[in-house]
Every structure is written in structure tokens, then in C-alpha cells.
Design a protein around this motif. Structure first.
Motif, PDB file in Angstrom:
ATOM      1  N   SER A   1       0.827  -1.213   0.000  1.00 22.34           N
ATOM      2  CA  SER A   1       0.000   0.000   0.000  1.00 22.34           C
ATOM      3  C   SER A   1       0.864   1.266   0.000  1.00 22.34           C
ATOM      4  CB  SER A   1      -0.937   0.001   1.206  1.00 22.34           C
ATOM      5  OG  SER A   1      -0.192  -0.019   2.399  1.00 22.34           O
ATOM      6  N   GLN A   2       2.108   1.155   0.467  1.00 22.05           N
ATOM      7  CA  GLN A   2       3.018   2.298   0.401  1.00 22.05           C
ATOM      8  C   GLN A   2       3.295   2.662  -1.055  1.00 22.05           C
ATOM      9  OE1 GLN A   2       5.003   4.219   2.829  1.00 22.05           O
ATOM     10  NE2 GLN A   2       3.190   3.642   3.965  1.00 22.05           N
TER      11      GLN A   2
ATOM     12  N   SER B   1       0.059   4.240  -2.629  1.00 26.51           N
ATOM     13  CA  SER B   1      -0.273   5.625  -2.294  1.00 26.51           C
ATOM     14  C   SER B   1       0.729   6.573  -2.947  1.00 26.51           C
ATOM     15  CB  SER B   1      -0.365   5.829  -0.777  1.00 26.51           C
ATOM     16  OG  SER B   1       0.887   5.666  -0.177  1.00 26.51           O
TER      17      SER B   1
ATOM     18  N   ALA C   1      -0.241   6.776  -6.581  1.00 23.01           N
ATOM     19  CA  ALA C   1      -1.455   7.585  -6.704  1.00 23.01           C
ATOM     20  C   ALA C   1      -1.136   9.080  -6.654  1.00 23.01           C
ATOM     21  CB  ALA C   1      -2.456   7.213  -5.614  1.00 23.01           C
ATOM     22  N   LEU C   2      -0.007   9.439  -6.058  1.00 24.28           N
ATOM     23  CA  LEU C   2       0.392  10.846  -6.013  1.00 24.28           C
ATOM     24  C   LEU C   2       1.108  11.278  -7.295  1.00 24.28           C
ATOM     25  CD1 LEU C   2       1.687  11.025  -2.347  1.00 24.28           C
ATOM     26  CD2 LEU C   2      -0.179  12.399  -3.281  1.00 24.28           C
ATOM     27  N   GLY C   3       1.243  10.354  -8.235  1.00 18.76           N
ATOM     28  CA  GLY C   3       1.867  10.691  -9.507  1.00 18.76           C
ATOM     29  C   GLY C   3       3.352  10.400  -9.542  1.00 18.76           C
ATOM     30  N   MET C   4       3.873   9.704  -8.517  1.00 19.79           N
ATOM     31  CA  MET C   4       5.303   9.403  -8.532  1.00 19.79           C
ATOM     32  C   MET C   4       5.592   8.294  -9.533  1.00 19.79           C
ATOM     33  SD  MET C   4       6.085   9.661  -4.439  1.00 19.79           S
ATOM     34  CE  MET C   4       7.851   9.741  -4.531  1.00 19.79           C
TER      35      MET C   4
ATOM     36  N   GLN D   1      11.046   6.823  -8.674  1.00 22.79           N
ATOM     37  CA  GLN D   1      10.875   7.712  -7.524  1.00 22.79           C
ATOM     38  C   GLN D   1      10.341   6.936  -6.324  1.00 22.79           C
ATOM     39  OE1 GLN D   1       8.345  10.782  -9.254  1.00 22.79           O
ATOM     40  NE2 GLN D   1      10.009  12.275  -9.111  1.00 22.79           N
TER      41      GLN D   1
ATOM     42  N   ARG E   1     -10.095   2.465  -8.204  1.00 21.39           N
ATOM     43  CA  ARG E   1      -8.726   2.194  -8.630  1.00 21.39           C
ATOM     44  C   ARG E   1      -8.579   2.219 -10.150  1.00 21.39           C
ATOM     45  NH1 ARG E   1      -5.390  -0.369  -5.079  1.00 21.39           N
ATOM     46  NH2 ARG E   1      -4.756  -1.891  -6.633  1.00 21.39           N
TER      47      ARG E   1
ATOM     48  N   ASN F   1      -7.995   6.054 -11.449  1.00 21.43           N
ATOM     49  CA  ASN F   1      -6.692   6.733 -11.500  1.00 21.43           C
ATOM     50  C   ASN F   1      -5.599   5.799 -12.033  1.00 21.43           C
ATOM     51  OD1 ASN F   1      -6.179   5.091  -9.341  1.00 21.43           O
ATOM     52  ND2 ASN F   1      -5.336   6.697  -8.034  1.00 21.43           N
TER      53      ASN F   1
ATOM     54  N   LEU G   1      -4.704   2.808 -11.199  1.00 23.88           N
ATOM     55  CA  LEU G   1      -4.011   1.840 -10.349  1.00 23.88           C
ATOM     56  C   LEU G   1      -4.335   0.436 -10.815  1.00 23.88           C
ATOM     57  CD1 LEU G   1      -4.252   3.031  -6.616  1.00 23.88           C
ATOM     58  CD2 LEU G   1      -2.228   2.834  -8.043  1.00 23.88           C
TER      59      LEU G   1
ATOM     60  N   THR H   1       1.514   9.104 -15.123  1.00 21.84           N
ATOM     61  CA  THR H   1       1.882   9.790 -13.878  1.00 21.84           C
ATOM     62  C   THR H   1       1.376  11.237 -13.879  1.00 21.84           C
ATOM     63  OG1 THR H   1       4.054  10.416 -14.714  1.00 21.84           O
ATOM     64  CG2 THR H   1       3.934   8.370 -13.464  1.00 21.84           C
TER      65      THR H   1
ATOM     66  N   ARG I   1      -2.262  11.026 -13.036  1.00 19.77           N
ATOM     67  CA  ARG I   1      -2.506  10.728 -11.617  1.00 19.77           C
ATOM     68  C   ARG I   1      -2.319  11.951 -10.732  1.00 19.77           C
ATOM     69  NH1 ARG I   1       0.639   5.590 -12.285  1.00 19.77           N
ATOM     70  NH2 ARG I   1      -0.886   3.951 -12.671  1.00 19.77           N
ATOM     71  N   GLU I   2      -1.415  12.852 -11.148  1.00 19.86           N
ATOM     72  CA  GLU I   2      -1.250  14.105 -10.400  1.00 19.86           C
ATOM     73  C   GLU I   2      -2.566  14.861 -10.293  1.00 19.86           C
ATOM     74  OE1 GLU I   2       1.527  16.941 -12.035  1.00 19.86           O
ATOM     75  OE2 GLU I   2       2.826  15.284 -12.626  1.00 19.86           O
TER      76      GLU I   2
ATOM     77  N   MET J   1      -6.234  10.700  -4.431  1.00 19.19           N
ATOM     78  CA  MET J   1      -6.881   9.512  -3.871  1.00 19.19           C
ATOM     79  C   MET J   1      -6.502   9.361  -2.402  1.00 19.19           C
ATOM     80  SD  MET J   1      -7.383   5.809  -5.468  1.00 19.19           S
ATOM     81  CE  MET J   1      -8.292   4.527  -4.630  1.00 19.19           C
TER      82      MET J   1
ATOM     83  N   PHE K   1      -6.922   6.674   0.874  1.00 20.82           N
ATOM     84  CA  PHE K   1      -7.223   5.268   1.135  1.00 20.82           C
ATOM     85  C   PHE K   1      -7.715   5.062   2.568  1.00 20.82           C
ATOM     86  CE2 PHE K   1      -3.914   5.636  -2.027  1.00 20.82           C
ATOM     87  CZ  PHE K   1      -4.225   4.680  -2.976  1.00 20.82           C
TER      88      PHE K   1
ATOM     89  N   SER L   1      -6.513   3.013   4.714  1.00 20.21           N
ATOM     90  CA  SER L   1      -5.417   2.812   5.676  1.00 20.21           C
ATOM     91  C   SER L   1      -4.400   3.962   5.678  1.00 20.21           C
ATOM     92  CB  SER L   1      -4.725   1.495   5.386  1.00 20.21           C
ATOM     93  OG  SER L   1      -4.433   1.401   3.998  1.00 20.21           O
TER      94      SER L   1
ATOM     95  N   ASP M   1      -1.924   5.235   4.727  1.00 12.70           N
ATOM     96  CA  ASP M   1      -0.700   5.007   3.967  1.00 12.70           C
ATOM     97  C   ASP M   1       0.207   6.226   3.893  1.00 12.70           C
ATOM     98  OD1 ASP M   1      -1.465   2.327   3.368  1.00 12.70           O
ATOM     99  OD2 ASP M   1      -2.885   3.144   1.930  1.00 12.70           O
ATOM    100  N   LEU M   2       0.342   6.911   5.017  1.00 14.18           N
ATOM    101  CA  LEU M   2       1.362   7.961   5.089  1.00 14.18           C
ATOM    102  C   LEU M   2       2.722   7.273   5.037  1.00 14.18           C
ATOM    103  CD1 LEU M   2      -0.114  10.230   7.910  1.00 14.18           C
ATOM    104  CD2 LEU M   2      -0.134  10.660   5.456  1.00 14.18           C
TER     105      LEU M   2
ATOM    106  N   ALA N   1       5.411  15.044  -2.857  1.00 12.22           N
ATOM    107  CA  ALA N   1       4.935  14.919  -4.241  1.00 12.22           C
ATOM    108  C   ALA N   1       4.907  16.259  -4.989  1.00 12.22           C
ATOM    109  CB  ALA N   1       3.578  14.228  -4.279  1.00 12.22           C
TER     110      ALA N   1
ATOM    111  N   VAL O   1       7.244  15.587  -7.883  1.00 13.45           N
ATOM    112  CA  VAL O   1       6.446  15.241  -9.057  1.00 13.45           C
ATOM    113  C   VAL O   1       6.111  16.487  -9.866  1.00 13.45           C
ATOM    114  CG1 VAL O   1       4.273  14.222  -9.841  1.00 13.45           C
ATOM    115  CG2 VAL O   1       5.496  13.200  -7.919  1.00 13.45           C
TER     116      VAL O   1
ATOM    117  N   ALA P   1      -3.178  14.745  -0.515  1.00 15.90           N
ATOM    118  CA  ALA P   1      -3.824  14.672  -1.830  1.00 15.90           C
ATOM    119  C   ALA P   1      -4.203  16.071  -2.325  1.00 15.90           C
ATOM    120  CB  ALA P   1      -5.062  13.780  -1.754  1.00 15.90           C
TER     121      ALA P   1
END
Ligand SMILES: Nc1ncnc2c1ncn2[C@@H]1O[C@H](COP(=O)(O)OP(=O)(O)OP(=O)(O)O)[C@@H](O)[C@H]1O
Ligand SMILES: [Mg+2]
Lengths: 220, 254
Positions: free
Chosen positions: A116-117, A120, A123-126, A130, B51, B54, B56, B79, B82-83, B87, B89, B91, B93-94, B107, B111, B156
């Protein structure tokens, strides 16, 4: 009894051996990290074909003694038309041996990072690279610091077989002096002292880095 | 803001895993400023739908468009696309090895190549708005679930996405923390953000939604306005689903 005059006379010789050991040891370790990062990424991302190559490499180098590997590189490569200096052989040999250990260590760290890391971050566009360099690899390193430090210490100790390919490292210096002058006690004493000088800081630094890395992610 | 503008267009998408058909011919258009809540039983494909939006997940059939661009993991500029889609989640996911501020600024700097000073300033403003000023230099492990989720929302938001996708963002939270996260989303609604929200919080759904989509068996079974959906669902399946959230008073035997 230890003869202090002999010690004083020998110190400069050991200092030379010390610098050679440190130089080859750390260059080899640097190489082993590079190999380990690349090879573990290949395994982690299950890159076709290359994954199989990496697996063979890891098994081959983890299951043969460094001495044998060094002989192979030192005497084998010239036969194939490659001429490498003794120092070069030492660095490459240590790098390849270390790389096989680092690969396994870093890979288990990479695999321990939750998928999931990656998601996410994606999902930020990385981009994939990266995500690997900024998100997964740092976390993999944080969890594997103890094992990585153990590898580094192991590799520094392995440098003691370099004398076999006539590199004038610490071991070579000690053997040489014992052979010439029979001052066994003094030579061995200095040998131990200089190895401790090399290894103790690594051990201490390792503990500090481990604490810092753990603090960020786990708190204690 | 232009309510006529189509931000996200989903055309006849299907998606399966192995033998399992999860999404079956789904079409949906999301307009600017619109808030769509997606509900449905567990395993009906809500997460899979988000999912696919975007990239995924790759769709097997059909198309997803963000503005003019096709969304698919295999397109070259995925990519960049996706910017433009935020999104969040369940959990959070930091990134555990980065502080909250670093989580938020990573990001935009790496990015979007924005300047650190500008990004830091915006991050601080956004974090303040969700009540996290005091947590900026802490690590994720030092925050409660609700705080982590608010930080994830800011992470986000700072990308200035054209649409935000929320996948059950309160499902992992202790009940007393659910509200603080929902409040942040209500605040976003007031700012006319375009959002797709998957949630099991029915009262919240009713309050925030412009449209409610009921997903079941891989199909959009209902697409109604919230008043209608929650009081007079058109289908039996929706009625049954909504009944799972209500309880009759217990009449004790005497
Ligand atoms: N990567 C995958 N591989 C195989 N099957 C999957 C995968 N992802 C989802 N599924 C299956 O697809 C179906 C839909 O999953 P999805 O997560 O989209 O449901 P959901 O509506 O989000 O459910 P929930 O409310 O429990 O989150 C489930 O049956 C799930 O097991
Ligand atoms: Mg889900």
C-alpha cells in the motif's frame, strides 16, 4: 613479554597495512551496496530473466569462500585476457561476495514494506523509480540496519584473506613480520589492535544509525 | 465553476480478476463540482472502480477519460494524469519515514517540481485548516488515526487535483475519530470540490451527496439523488442493502 621498542618500530608498517585494508575494505563494501541495491530491486520487482541471473549469483557467491573467489578473479581473469591489479581484485572480490549478502538483506527489507506504500505513492503521480528511491528503499534500509551493519563488519573481517593475493594489508604485514623476525606476540598484538580500530567505530556507528532509523518509524 | 463541464467520464468499463467479474459495463460521468457517493455491499467492486479511475488498475474493456486524456496504467503520461486525481485510502498510507510536513510536500516538489518555499507555505496553510499545525514535524506513528487521515487528505489536496477519490476513509477509525475526518470532507464540499466518495456512513452520504450510486453485482443498480435513494429506493436490492444499516427497537419478552 611485549617489547615496546618492537611495537614502536612496527607501527608505521601496520599503519600502511591499515590504510590499505581500510581502502580496499570500504571500496569493496561500497560496491557491495551498489550490487545489493540493484540486484535486490531486480528480485523485488521480479524482473524476468534477470531475477534468475541474480538468484544464481547470490547462491554462487554466498556458498563459496572469499579466498576461492579471489583466486578465481586474480588468476582466472588474466587467462581470459583481463588484467586487473591485486587491489582491483580485492575490491571486486569483496564487492561480489558482499553484494550477494547485501542483496538478500535488502530484498527482505524491500519485501517487508507494505504494497500500500507503493500504491499511495503511485497515486500521487510518482514514477516507479521515484517510489523505489524515495519511499521503499529508505524504509527497507531502516528495517535492515542491524543486518546491514552485520554484513559490513563481516566484510571488513573478510579482508584478512587479501594477503593471499599478495596485497600488503594488515594480515600480510603481520605474517610478513612474524616470518622475518619471529616477533609473534608484538605482531599479533598490533594486528588485533588495528582490526579493533577498524571495526569498533563501525559497530558504534551502527548502533547509533539503528536507533535513529528505528526512532523515525517505530519510535523506539 | 462549470457544472456542465465533464471532469471524469467512464464509458462501459469492465474489470475482472481471474474468473471473477467485478465490474460489468459501468458508465458514469462526473461533472465539475459534483459529489458522488458510491455505496454497495462488501466486495461489490467499489474499490476496484475507484482504482480504475486513476489507473491503479487496468480496465479490461471500455474507457476512462479525465478531460480529454485516457486513463490507463499503460498510457505514457499516466503519472501526469494521476497528479490530477487525488486519492485517499482507508489505511491512510502515510510514509512512516517522513514527517507530516514532508509527507505533504514530497509529491508537489518531486512530481510537480514546485519550489520548496511555496509548497511549504501551502502545506502549512492546509494543515492548519485541518487542525494539524502542531503535528507538522512529527512522524505518522505519533498521530492518531483521525489525524493521520486528515494529513493524508492534505497530501492529496496539495496537488490541486481536479477530482478527489475517497475509499472508505473512515472505515479503519475509532468511532470518536470518524467525525473529525468527515468534517474535513464536508469543508471540501463547501469549496465545491469534485469528489467520488465510497463510504458506509449513510447519514454522511445523505448530507454530502449530489448523487448516490448503488453498486451491486458489478452493475450500477441505482443512480439517484440522495433524498430519493435513502427514503424511496427504486430497487429491492437497494432497500435490502439500506436495511442492513437500520435496527428495530428490541421488544423484550415479558
Ligand atoms: N487484486 C485482486 N485480485 C483478485 N481479486 C481481487 C483483487 N482486488 C479485488 N478483488 C476481488 O474483487 C471483488 C471486489 O473487490 P473490491 O475491493 O473492489 O470490493 P469493495 O466493494 O471495495 O469491497 P469492500 O466494501 O469490502 O471494500 C472482491 O471479490 C475481491 O475479492
Ligand atoms: Mg473497498
Amino acid at each position: 613479554m611485549i617489547d615496546t621498542d618492537v611495537i614502536t618500530n612496527y607501527i608505521p608498517l601496520f599503519v600502511d597495512g591499515f590504510f590499505l585494508t581500510v581502502k580496499i575494505g570500504w571500496l569493496g563494501i561500497l560496491l557491495s551496496f551498489l550490487i545489493g541495491i540493484i540486484a535486490s530491486a531486480v528480485l523485488h520487482f521480479k524482473v524476468p530473466v534477470l531475477s534468475a541471473v541474480v538468484k544464481v549469483y547470490v547462491e554462487l557467491f554466498r556458498n563459496t569462500p572469499l579466498l576461492v573467489q579471489l583466486f578465481f578473479i586474480y588468476y582466472g581473469l588474466p587467462v581470459l585476457g583481463f588484467h586487473v591489479s591485486a587491489e582491483g581484485c580485492g575490491i571486486v572480490g569483496l564487492g561480489l561476495l558482499g553484494g550477494s549478502y547485501m542483496t538478500e538483506t535488502i530484498r527482505s527489507g524491500l519485501d517487508a514494506v507494505p504494497p500500500s506504500q507503493t500504491e499511495s505513492a503511485i497515486a500521487l503521480g510518482m514514477s516507479r523509480p521515484q517510489v523505489f528511491w524515495m519511499i521503499i528503499l529508505p524504509q527497507a534500509f531502516s528495517t535492515s540496519v542491524p543486518a546491514l551493519v552485520a554484513n559490513v563488519i563481516f566484510l571488513l573481517k573478510e579482508t584478512s584473506v587479501f594477503s593471499a593475493i599478495s596485497l600488503m594489508d594488515l594480515m600480510f604485514t603481520a605474517k610478513d613480520l612474524i616470518g622475518l623476525y619471529y616477533d609473534t606476540t608484538e605482531s599479533l598484538f598490533l594486528l588485533v589492535v588495528f582490526y579493533i580500530i577498524i571495526l569498533l567505530p563501525v559497530s558504534i556507528a551502527g548502533t547509533v544509525i539503528e536507533k535513529k532509523a528505528r526512532y523515525k518509524i517505530f519510535g523506539s | 465553476m462549470n457544472r456542465e463541464k465533464e471532469v471524469l467520464k467512464i464509458e462501459h468499463i469492465s474489470k475482472g480478476f481471474d474468473q471473477l467479474n467485478v465490474l460489468d459495463d459501468i458508465s458514469l460521468t462526473v461533472h465539475e463540482g459534483e459529489i458522488i457517493v458510491i455505496v454497495g455491499p462488501s466486495g461489490c467492486g467499489k474499490s476496484t472502480l475507484l482504482r480504475c479511475l486513476n489507473g491503479l488498475e487496468a480496465v479490461d474493456d471500455g474507457h476512462v477519460y479525465l478531460g480529454e486524456e485516457t486513463v490507463n496504467p499503460s498510457v505514457k503520461n499516466i503519472t501526469r494524469i494521476r497528479e490530477r486525481i487525488g486519492m485517499v485510502f482507508q489505511s491512510y498510507d502515510l510514509f512512516p519515514h517522513k514527517t507530516i510536513l514532508e509527507n505533504v510536500t514530497l509529491a508537489p516538489m518531486k512530481v510537480q517540481k514546485r519550489k520548496r518555499a511555496e509548497v511549504n507555505e501551502e502545506a502549512k496553510k492546509l494543515l492548519e485548516r485541518v487542525g494539524l499545525s502542531a503535528k507538522m514535524s512529527q512522524y505518522p506513528r505519533q498521530l492518531s488515526g483521525g489525524q493521520k487521515q486528515r494529513a493524508a487528505i492534505v497530501r492529496a489536496l496539495i496537488m490541486h487535483p481536479e477530482v478527489l477519490l475517497f475509499d472508505e476513509v473512515t472505515a479503519a477509525l475509532d468511532p470518536e475519530m470518524v467525525r473529525e475526518v468527515l468534517d474535513v470532507m464536508l469543508d471540501l464540499a463547501r469549496q465545491n470540490r469534485t469528489m467520488l466518495i465510497v463510504t458506509h456512513e449513510m447519514a454522511f452520504a445523505r448530507a454530502i451527496a449530489d448523487r448516490v450510486i448503488f453498486l451491486d453485482g458489478g452493475h450500477i443498480v441505482e443512480d439517484s439523488d440522495p433524498g430519493e435513494f435513502f427514503t424511496l429506493p427504486k430497487t429491492d436490492r437497494a432497500r435490502k442493502f439500506l436495511n442492513t444499516f437500520t435496527f428495530d427497537t428490541v421488544n423484550k419478552e415479558i
